[in-house]
Design an enzyme around this catalytic site. Structure first.
Site, short mmCIF file in Angstrom:
data_model
loop_
_atom_site.label_atom_id
_atom_site.label_comp_id
_atom_site.label_asym_id
_atom_site.label_seq_id
_atom_site.Cartn_x
_atom_site.Cartn_y
_atom_site.Cartn_z
N GLN A 18 -5.07 -2.14 9.38
CA GLN A 18 -4.84 -3.26 8.46
C GLN A 18 -5.70 -4.67 9.61
OE1 GLN A 18 -3.53 -3.62 5.28
NE2 GLN A 18 -4.22 -5.60 5.78
N ASP B 162 -11.54 1.94 4.04
CA ASP B 162 -12.04 1.42 3.54
C ASP B 162 -13.15 0.47 3.36
OD1 ASP B 162 -10.24 -0.86 3.59
OD2 ASP B 162 -9.39 -1.06 5.66
N LYS C 40 1.01 -0.91 0.07
CA LYS C 40 -0.04 0.18 0.01
C LYS C 40 0.87 1.26 0.51
CE LYS C 40 -3.82 -2.42 2.15
NZ LYS C 40 -4.24 -3.09 3.14
#
Ligand code: NAP
Length: 282
Positions: A96, A119, A52
């Site tokens: 994460q 997200d 990322k």
């Protein structure tokens, strides 16, 4: 033989568009930044976080990494998120998953400001997606829709079957297909006669997480097969689909690697750009 749906090509096109917009914002004095938090040292998560960072840098998005010790408490993590919520140069925040067992994932997701929830896992954003009035879409399902659109695959009126009902893939995938007027069926581990259901699918999405799960006898000839699975077999990355046999009868198929995976990261970059634009009234 199926046509390959190449996620690398679609992802490159999205990254290119994001990069151009990031540049334009920069020329107007607006930077774009993404904070990524990793707790502990799960080897797969470490790779995802590193990827990322690399992807952000490639399109001009500033990447802020927070690599926290496994022993970090929930309160400490939430405190960090609250401080990032109020930082102007951080437009998106991603924690994460999975988190260590002593931390409540839902509490952490809820702490992320909905405006920075790139997200799209926060309750508010999930609700907005369900009613079809959203700011962000979850990266993996949104990336799959982008692949279908890129290759001109019609969703409206099609029988769409999603195997898997997780909050991050299966459920939002089903909702997005429904919003595009697909007729959607969701399957899971308690579904009876799974092959009877999947054999009816014009568009079949497998998000199970088991190598070799989807076999030829479960697929209708000419179907579009989307393989979300990311499984490791003897160190090798593979999907849920028995590619060699299914690709002989499917009309279109995503490979693993090089299918859905690259889309997830490019959609994260797109969401971060969207967050920056919204936060700057663009
Ligand atoms: P998950 O939370 O473990 O969900 C798996 C789903 O599969 C569950 O709904 C489960 O049903 C269902 N399932 C399990 N065994 C089944 C069976 N025998 N028949 C029918 N359904 C069955 O996993 P996830 O987070 O959604 O991820 C799924 C896969 O996608 C994993 O391999 C993951 O690594 C991968 N993934 C890839 C990307 C990407 O960018 N390519 C992104 C995210 C995830 P129940 O609900 O009944 O347990």
């Amino acid at each position: 033989m199926s046509k390959i749906l190449d996620g690398k090509i679609v992802s490159a096109a999205i990254k290119d568009a994001v990069s151009k917009e990031v540049e334009t914002l920069k020329n107007n004095g607006i930077g774009v930044g993404l904070a990524v938090i990793l707790v502990g040292d799960n080897p797969a998560s470490k790779i995802y976080v590193a990827n990322k960072k690399k992807a952000c840098e490639a399109v001009g998005i500033k990447s802020f990494q927070y690599l926290l010790d496994e022993s970090t408490t929930q309160d400490e993590l939430i405190e960090l998120i609250h401080s990032l919520n109020s930082k102007k140069d951080v437009n998106g925040i991603l924690c994460q998953l999975p988190l260590p067992h002593h931390i409540d994932e839902q509490a952490v997701i809820a702490a992320i400001s909905p405006d920075k929830d790139v997200d799209a896992f926060n309750n508010l954003n999930v609700g907005k997606i369900l009613i079809g009035n959203y700011d962000f879409l979850p990266c993996t399902p949104a990336g799959i829709i982008e692949i279908l659109d890129y290759y001109g695959i019609e969703i409206e009126g099609k029988n769409c079957v999603v195997i898997g009902r997780s909050n991050i893939v299966g459920k939002p995938m089903a909702v997005l297909l429904m919003h595009r007027n697909g007729t959607v069926t969701i399957c899971h581990s308690k579904t009876r006669n799974l092959a009877d259901v999947t054999k009816n699918a014009d568009i079949l999405v497998s998000a199970v997480g088991k190598a070799g799960f989807l076999t030829e006898d479960m697929v209708k000839e000419g179907a579009v097969v989307i393989d979300v699975g990311m499984n490791r077999e003897g160190g090798k990355l593979c999907g849920d689909v028995c590619f060699d046999e299914v690709s002989k009868i499917a009309g279109y198929i995503t490979p693993v690697p090089g299918g859905v995976g690259p889309m997830t990261i490019s959609m994260l970059l797109k969401n971060t750009l969207t967050a920056a634009k919204r936060q700057n009234g663009r």
